[in-house]
Write an enzyme that holds these catalytic residues in place. Structure first.
Site, short mmCIF file in Angstrom:
data_model
loop_
_atom_site.label_atom_id
_atom_site.label_comp_id
_atom_site.label_asym_id
_atom_site.label_seq_id
_atom_site.Cartn_x
_atom_site.Cartn_y
_atom_site.Cartn_z
N ASN A 75 53.28 48.04 40.84
CA ASN A 75 53.20 48.89 39.58
C ASN A 75 52.34 50.07 40.03
OD1 ASN A 75 50.14 48.28 39.82
ND2 ASN A 75 51.21 46.09 39.59
N ASP A 108 47.48 33.29 38.08
CA ASP A 108 46.68 34.09 37.46
C ASP A 108 45.26 33.98 38.02
OD1 ASP A 108 44.73 35.52 35.90
OD2 ASP A 108 46.13 35.17 33.90
N PHE A 131 39.91 42.99 33.84
CA PHE A 131 40.27 44.08 33.42
C PHE A 131 41.27 44.01 32.42
CE2 PHE A 131 38.16 47.94 35.21
CZ PHE A 131 37.12 47.34 36.07
N LYS A 153 41.56 37.87 25.32
CA LYS A 153 41.62 37.73 26.96
C LYS A 153 40.41 37.35 27.36
CE LYS A 153 45.13 40.48 28.46
NZ LYS A 153 45.58 41.75 29.23
O1 C5P Z 1 46.55 38.87 31.37
P1 C5P Z 1 46.53 40.20 32.02
O2 C5P Z 1 47.40 40.41 33.39
O3 C5P Z 1 46.54 41.37 31.34
O4 C5P Z 1 45.12 40.29 32.76
C1 C5P Z 1 44.41 41.42 33.51
C2 C5P Z 1 43.39 41.02 34.33
O5 C5P Z 1 43.60 39.72 34.85
C3 C5P Z 1 42.96 41.98 35.30
O6 C5P Z 1 41.48 41.54 35.77
C4 C5P Z 1 43.58 41.14 36.57
O7 C5P Z 1 42.96 41.48 38.02
C5 C5P Z 1 43.62 39.83 36.39
N1 C5P Z 1 45.17 39.20 36.97
C6 C5P Z 1 45.04 38.21 37.97
N2 C5P Z 1 45.92 37.62 38.31
C7 C5P Z 1 47.25 38.15 37.70
C8 C5P Z 1 47.24 38.73 36.60
C9 C5P Z 1 46.14 39.22 36.23
O8 C5P Z 1 43.66 38.21 38.60
N3 C5P Z 1 48.30 37.29 38.11
#
Ligand code: C5P
Length: 398
Positions: A209, A305, A322, A336
């Protein structure tokens, strides 16, 4: 914040770099500093006192022998008032005046009368900087405890190229912040993720990304400024490692997950600023996929996650996530915050020209269980300081 409410006396001497001092005043005030400006007569030929008065919100002082000023804030009062004297820009001439203890104008008299630390940012023609006498003066001042910041090298207003440019206002602000870090996070361990991750499709292709890592890197620098012991786990970015921060480079979400989990039990605060890929290919081809078919279907699976797993540990650190959203910012961010059981979430809108992903600036809405705050659009470095300050306040309350 380290320079919040700090009384900074900004001295400006007569160099073309004085135009940068206007921005410097703004940047210092953005960080909560109280700025009073003292200009030499030569400086007023480059930038008007009125400009600096408007920006500093204080009367600008220029004259040593000013009967009105002596009734209110004369050179001795100004010298006592200052908690730090920063001269930016300082010319070769003013450097020489300081070296020899002249006191024939307001700024040099203040420098002689103050007990505050003296910090100077030279700006002059490269040959003037290199000249033996200027170098000797600079060395003598340094021996007396004066901090000399820069000068930087590059193209100069006089058309020459070399060392003599004043440091940029943001660099000067950063220096002051480091210098006066009060260290409220002293002894605390802060773990931060930053940048994108790459999920390989085959040996030459990946899913990723647009994250530049700038926000996470700026947060790491800010946390270190507050005295924290910072570890930054970064996906592939093209940024230099921040100072005073332990860096660990990773590639994929799996690597980032493992690096975080290996360190989380000893962390006090976890800030997940990385744009971790949400999906990865179930299988990675061991050879480059050939374009033989009209369509190619990839099957993707969820990545771990990291943030949710950290927040759901038996004894989680203070956890900050974030949320980058294209719509319904507050609703998505709050949901969230609850779903992932976070202590705090910093949300920003993406898809807006000039802010968010891959840009220098950002704006954030920060939410926690019973409160929220808006941090308006500014440079990510500034925003990071404000965010870390909020994190610190909430963390210290828990
Ligand atoms: O659910 P979402 O991806 O929008 O959440 C964003 C947050 O979750 C950010 O703080 C990102 O660093 C963290 N995140 C993570 N591992 C993932 C996806 C998102 O730590 N696989």
């Amino acid at each position: 914040m380290s320079i919040t409410n700090k009384k900074i006396l900004l001295g400006i001497s007569g160099s073309i770099a004085a135009y940068k001092s206007a921005d410097l005043v703004r940047r210092l005030r953005d960080q909560g500093a109280i700025v009073r400006v003292v200009m030499t007569n030569a400086a007023t030929h480059f930038i008007t006192p009125l400009t600096l008065q408007a920006l500093s919100g204080q009367r600008v002082h220029t004259d040593l022998l000013d009967a009105d000023a002596e009734m209110a804030m004369g050179h001795i009062e100004l010298a006592r008032w200052a908690e730090v004297v920063l001269i930016a820009p300082i010319t070769a001439d003013f450097l020489a005046k300081l070296t020899y203890g002249h006191a024939d104008d307001l700024l040099s008299a203040i420098c002689l009368a103050t007990t505050a630390p003296l910090i100077v940012a030279p700006a002059m023609n490269q040959q003037m900087w290199q000249s033996r006498i200027t170098q000797e003066n600079a060395e003598r001042l340094q021996q007396r405890g004066v901090k000399i910041l820069g000068p930087a090298s590059g193209s100069q207003a006089c058309g020459e190229t070399g060392t003599g440019r004043m440091l940029e206002p943001l660099e000067l602000v950063q220096f002051l912040q480091n210098e006066f870090k009060s260290g409220p996070l002293q002894g605390k361990k802060v773990l931060i993720t930053a940048g994108p991750t790459r999920e390989d499709i085959d040996p030459v292709r990946f899913i990723s990304n647009r994250s530049s890592g700038r926000m996470g890197y700026a947060i790491a620098t800010a946390a270190a400024t507050f005295g924290a012991e910072v570890t930054l786990i970064s996906g592939p970015v093209s940024l230099s490692p921040p100072q005073d921060v332990q860096m660990l480079s990773v590639y994929s979400s799996q690597e980032m997950y493992e690096a975080v989990m290996a360190r989380i039990s000893t962390s006090d605060i976890f800030i997940a600023a990385a744009a971790v890929a949400d999906y990865r290919p179930v299988q990675q081809a061991s050879q480059k996929i050939k374009k033989n078919e009209a369509h190619l279907q990839l099957t993707l699976e969820r990545t771990p996650d990291i943030l949710a797993q950290v927040a759901n540990l038996a004894t989680p650190p203070f956890t900050v996530g974030f949320a980058a959203e294209t719509e319904h910012l507050a609703d998505y961010a709050r949901s969230k915050l609850e779903k992932k059981k976070l202590d705090m979430i910093a949300a920003n809108l993406v898809g807006i020209e000039g802010i968010g992903f891959d840009s220098e600036e950002n704006a954030l809405s920060v939410f926690w269980a019973d409160g929220c705050i808006e941090l308006p659009r500014t440079y990510k470095k500034m925003l990071a300081n404000q965010l870390v300050e909020i994190i610190m306040q909430r963390y210290l309350l828990t």
